[in-house]
Design a protein around this motif. Structure first.
Motif, PDB file in Angstrom:
ATOM      1  N   ASP A 189       0.822  -1.209   0.000  1.00 52.90           N
ATOM      2  CA  ASP A 189       0.000   0.000   0.000  1.00 52.90           C
ATOM      3  C   ASP A 189       0.855   1.257   0.000  1.00 52.90           C
ATOM      4  N   GLY A 190       1.994   1.182  -0.651  1.00 54.03           N
ATOM      5  CA  GLY A 190       2.811   2.365  -0.835  1.00 54.03           C
ATOM      6  C   GLY A 190       3.876   2.599   0.204  1.00 54.03           C
ATOM      7  N   PHE A 191       3.909   1.796   1.293  1.00 52.49           N
ATOM      8  CA  PHE A 191       4.977   2.017   2.259  1.00 52.49           C
ATOM      9  C   PHE A 191       5.451   0.691   2.849  1.00 52.49           C
ATOM     10  N   ALA A 192       6.620   0.736   3.464  1.00 50.24           N
ATOM     11  CA  ALA A 192       7.238  -0.464   4.006  1.00 50.24           C
ATOM     12  C   ALA A 192       6.317  -1.145   5.008  1.00 50.24           C
ATOM     13  N   SER A 193       6.101  -2.470   4.845  1.00 51.19           N
ATOM     14  CA  SER A 193       5.084  -3.197   5.610  1.00 51.19           C
ATOM     15  C   SER A 193       5.612  -3.794   6.907  1.00 51.19           C
ATOM     16  N   GLY A 194       6.908  -3.883   7.076  1.00 51.61           N
ATOM     17  CA  GLY A 194       7.474  -4.560   8.226  1.00 51.61           C
ATOM     18  C   GLY A 194       7.663  -6.049   7.981  1.00 51.61           C
ATOM     19  N   THR A 195       7.379  -6.529   6.753  1.00 50.18           N
ATOM     20  CA  THR A 195       7.608  -7.922   6.388  1.00 50.18           C
ATOM     21  C   THR A 195       8.965  -8.034   5.722  1.00 50.18           C
ATOM     22  N   VAL A 196       9.885  -8.705   6.380  1.00 52.86           N
ATOM     23  CA  VAL A 196      11.260  -8.796   5.911  1.00 52.86           C
ATOM     24  C   VAL A 196      11.405  -9.932   4.916  1.00 52.86           C
ATOM     25  N   VAL A 197      12.193  -9.707   3.888  1.00 54.67           N
ATOM     26  CA  VAL A 197      12.467 -10.745   2.893  1.00 54.67           C
ATOM     27  C   VAL A 197      13.942 -11.105   2.945  1.00 54.67           C
ATOM     28  N   ASP A 198      14.243 -12.326   2.554  1.00 51.44           N
ATOM     29  CA  ASP A 198      15.619 -12.801   2.462  1.00 51.44           C
ATOM     30  C   ASP A 198      16.107 -12.536   1.043  1.00 51.44           C
ATOM     31  N   LEU A 199      17.075 -11.657   0.908  1.00 51.65           N
ATOM     32  CA  LEU A 199      17.571 -11.296  -0.421  1.00 51.65           C
ATOM     33  C   LEU A 199      18.098 -12.500  -1.189  1.00 51.65           C
ATOM     34  N   ASN A 200      18.579 -13.496  -0.473  1.00 52.74           N
ATOM     35  CA  ASN A 200      19.129 -14.674  -1.142  1.00 52.74           C
ATOM     36  C   ASN A 200      18.078 -15.458  -1.921  1.00 52.74           C
ATOM     37  N   GLU A 201      16.778 -15.158  -1.698  1.00 57.42           N
ATOM     38  CA  GLU A 201      15.715 -15.827  -2.442  1.00 57.42           C
ATOM     39  C   GLU A 201      15.416 -15.132  -3.766  1.00 57.42           C
ATOM     40  N   TYR A 202      16.144 -14.058  -4.049  1.00 61.48           N
ATOM     41  CA  TYR A 202      15.920 -13.294  -5.278  1.00 61.48           C
ATOM     42  C   TYR A 202      17.194 -13.239  -6.103  1.00 61.48           C
ATOM     43  N   ASP A 203      17.014 -12.919  -7.394  1.00 65.77           N
ATOM     44  CA  ASP A 203      18.139 -12.915  -8.316  1.00 65.77           C
ATOM     45  C   ASP A 203      18.742 -11.536  -8.525  1.00 65.77           C
ATOM     46  N   THR A 204      17.897 -10.530  -8.676  1.00 70.37           N
ATOM     47  CA  THR A 204      18.416  -9.203  -8.963  1.00 70.37           C
ATOM     48  C   THR A 204      17.755  -8.146  -8.084  1.00 70.37           C
ATOM     49  N   ILE A 205      18.475  -7.039  -7.893  1.00 68.06           N
ATOM     50  CA  ILE A 205      17.947  -5.852  -7.224  1.00 68.06           C
ATOM     51  C   ILE A 205      17.886  -4.738  -8.259  1.00 68.06           C
ATOM     52  N   GLY A 206      16.717  -4.168  -8.425  1.00 68.42           N
ATOM     53  CA  GLY A 206      16.553  -3.080  -9.380  1.00 68.42           C
ATOM     54  C   GLY A 206      16.471  -1.743  -8.677  1.00 68.42           C
ATOM     55  N   PHE A 207      17.246  -0.784  -9.142  1.00 69.50           N
ATOM     56  CA  PHE A 207      17.266   0.553  -8.570  1.00 69.50           C
ATOM     57  C   PHE A 207      16.682   1.541  -9.570  1.00 69.50           C
TER      58      PHE A 207
END
Length: 680
Positions: free
Chosen positions: A591-609
């Protein structure tokens, strides 16, 4: 965002963990008649075995009632399923403990036992959660859903003690339990009060502990809702985190027959604390003295009336009309909970720590203030916080929210508040603020300058005496000129010093650049280069925490297109001593802002900026204060592979033109910008 003066000794609140000071910008059972046949008798026995025992006929002594509203947290990322997975039926003492749950409010459940088309009731058995009552779809944000669940449990599970746990989003005075299937309708504080009044729980027959595994519900207003219906109350003043490093519900595994009533809340908090330590260590930010900002406290509701009385007597002594300016300056600089600087909608909650507020207003009525602080110690049994200014209970104090939000919340206060004099205090304060909002200042003729030296860049603005008298706080932004009429925001800083009449910002070594260790310079330039738009989130003696928004891509996702793309808020930690930059917590954006649900970056392939450029100048060259809403942003983006992103601190490029602007607030919460000043 914290106040400038030092807090009181932290040991003034018992069992408090708060190591450092930071600066911060959810039925009544209906059974069909059973035939008196052997089959019917067997069926009746089976139903009885599932739904519990009378407390006089068996050893079951404690029942946990879980009000589980999945909402987008579950449908988007399976956060509720993750939390529930922490309850291990092999670990739970099922001979002495019942765990009963109602679940609903999500478009999708990422497990095989909860049906999104129902709002059914489940019991923990040796093989996991088992449905014991099938119900049609209900609104988890309706009081009848809560009261019918509580009545179902007390009718069918006769135990000595009951514990109630809420899980979902939380919204301070808005309540909690936002049902995704019913327009995000939530249980308001008034509706929770209504629901509780339709149950058997009262002072003579209380719920033992009420736990909010939610954000922002650690308010004295929320605690007051339960003081006639429960003994203890556990909630967080700040954002509550969901993380792959632990589960809030796993504390149930450790509850035993011998566990004392007053230990339930402490057990939850200590389990949460362990999760947060593990979460910090999941990233490589632990190479600095770094704690992910978190709070939880255990409140003794049986002593809350005494605190209410002391609070009301204290605020009755404060004359808002004659002290408005001083009060406004204190309020403006208090740490406000739930604020995401890049998302102004989060300002609406307007909650601050009660202890810290009274301590800073103490000069207005010292003896009565001290009475509040003393009673506070009796109420807060245990407080876990990574910030010294969070003492265990927050309170609503309107200042930063929109006029519409403040009108809504003040109306709620008139309906629910046990704090009549405090209610009058904030109403008078808000009325005075609104009356003065039209008295705007002008900064167009202020003396400003920016200089670049071997020591870095300094930016300053001299205030007039009138501006100084009305000033409360400031931050600043740095922009890079694209030389096409647009400017790229590259930095928002929160460290601004007021020296005499002069605002000063030191902007040396603040710019971060991201590079892909496996990409060539030409490849990076093709995607617009690695210049990030950063927001300072925390500044301490040992590190600076930055926030930037990113997209995460899972190229092997189990989706229709084989790709999962999510928005997230990425934190980066700069070690001031070594200059090294490491990854901090990464949270889903909901809903447009950080939810407080943390993700493990190792489960993803790329970070887009990505970064956007805007038209920030009016025709006359003055700063366009509405640049974010009136200007079409030009977006530039690039990405790097997870594990190969390289973040470095770089000085401002001498071949580029940079401009600074101060963002200023006054005692009436008016917002101003200084002129754009070019760094020479």
């Amino acid at each position: 965002m914290g106040p400038t003066q030092n807090p009181a000794p932290i040991n003034s609140v018992p069992q408090t963990e708060s190591p450092k000071k930071k600066q911060y910008l959810g039925l009544k059972i209906t059974l069909a008649s059973l035939c008196f046949t052997i089959a019917g008798l067997i069926a009746a026995i089976a139903v009885f075995a599932i739904t519990g025992q009378d407390q006089n006929s068996g050893p079951v002594t404690r029942t946990f009632m879980i009000y589980m509203t999945g909402s987008d947290l579950e449908s988007d990322n399976g956060a509720a399923t993750h939390e529930l997975s922490g309850i291990d039926p092999k670990e739970v003492d099922l001979e002495n403990i019942n765990v009963i749950m109602i679940a609903g409010g999500s478009k999708r459940w990422r497990n095989n036992y909860i049906d999104a088309d129902e709002t059914s009731i489940y019991q923990l058995t040796s093989s996991g959660f088992t449905k014991v009552k099938t119900q049609n779809l209900m609104n988890m944000g309706e009081p009848e859903t809560l009261s019918s669940f509580l009545k179902y449990v007390t009718d069918n599970y006769k135990t000595k003690e009951y514990e109630l746990v809420f899980w979902n989003h939380g919204g301070a005075l808005e309540g909690s339990e936002y049902d995704q299937l019913h327009g995000d309708d939530a249980l308001s504080l008034q509706e929770i009060t209504e629901a509780l009044s339709n149950t058997t729980f009262n002072k003579d027959n209380p719920i033992n502990t009420v736990i909010f595994s939610t954000c922002l519900n650690g308010t004295i207003e929320n605690a007051n809702v339960f003081k006639e219906h429960a003994r203890y109350f556990v909630a967080s003043e700040e954002t509550s985190w969901t993380s792959p490093t632990g589960s809030d519900f796993s504390f149930i595994n450790d509850v035993e027959l011998a566990t004392k009533n007053e230990e339930i809340g402490d057990s939850f908090i200590k389990n949460y604390k362990e999760k947060m330590v593990n979460m910090r260590d999941m990233y490589n930010a632990y190479n600095v003295d770094y704690d992910i900002y978190s709070t939880y406290s255990h409140i003794n509701l049986t002593k809350l009336d005494a605190l209410n009385k002391a609070v009301d007597e204290f605020f009755a002594d404060i004359n808002v009309a004659s002290n408005y300016s001083s009060i406004a300056k204190i309020r403006s600089n208090l740490l406000q909970y739930g604020v995401v600087e890049s998302h102004p909608s989060t300002l609406r909650f307007d909650t601050v720590d009660l202890y810290n507020l009274v301590e800073q207003l103490k000069p207005f009525s010292p003896d009565k203030a001290q009475k509040v602080l003393d009673e506070f110690k009796n109420v807060v049994m245990y407080n876990y916080s990574t910030d010294a200014d969070s003492r265990g209970l927050s309170i609503y104090f309107p200042f930063n929210g929109s006029n519409r939000s403040q009108e809504q919340f003040l109306s709620i206060y008139n309906e629910i508040s046990s704090l009549k004099n405090y209610n009058k205090f904030i109403e008078n304060f808000n009325a005075t603020k609104l009356a003065g909002a039209s008295n705007r200042l002008s900064f167009s003729k202020n003396h400003t300058q920016a200089t670049t030296t071997s020591e870095g860049a300094d930016f300053e603005l001299v205030l007039t005496d009138e501006q100084l008298a009305n000033f409360t706080k400031a931050n600043y932004m740095v922009w890079r000129d694209n030389h096409d009429g647009t400017f790229r925001p590259v930095y928002k800083g929160i460290e601004v010093a007021l020296e005499g009449n002069t605002l000063k910002a030191q902007i040396k070594d603040r710019q971060l650049v991201v590079n892909d260790a496996e990409a060539t310079t030409d490849e990076m330039q093709e995607y617009g280069g690695g210049l990030l738009t950063l927001f300072e989130d925390e500044v301490t003696d040992s590190y600076i925490k930055y926030t930037t928004n990113v997209t995460l891509t899972d190229l092997d996702a189990d989706t229709a297109i084989g790709i999962d793309l999510i928005a997230a808020s990425l934190n980066l930690i700069l070690n001031k001593e070594t200059g090294e930059v490491s990854l901090g917590e990464t949270t889903l954006i909901s809903d447009g802002f950080a939810s407080g649900t943390v993700v493990d970056l190792n489960e993803y392939d790329t970070i887009g900026f990505a970064t956007s450029s805007y038209h920030i100048q009016n025709a006359d060259g003055s700063f366009n204060e509405d640049w974010s809403t009136t200007s079409d942003g030009i977006i530039t983006g690039w990405e790097c592979e997870v594990g190969s992103c390289d973040f470095t601190i770089e000085d401002f490029d001498s071949d580029q033109d940079y401009y600074c602007v101060f963002h200023i607030k006054d005692i009436n919460n008016n917002v101003y910008y200084s002129n754009l000043i070019k760094l020479e």
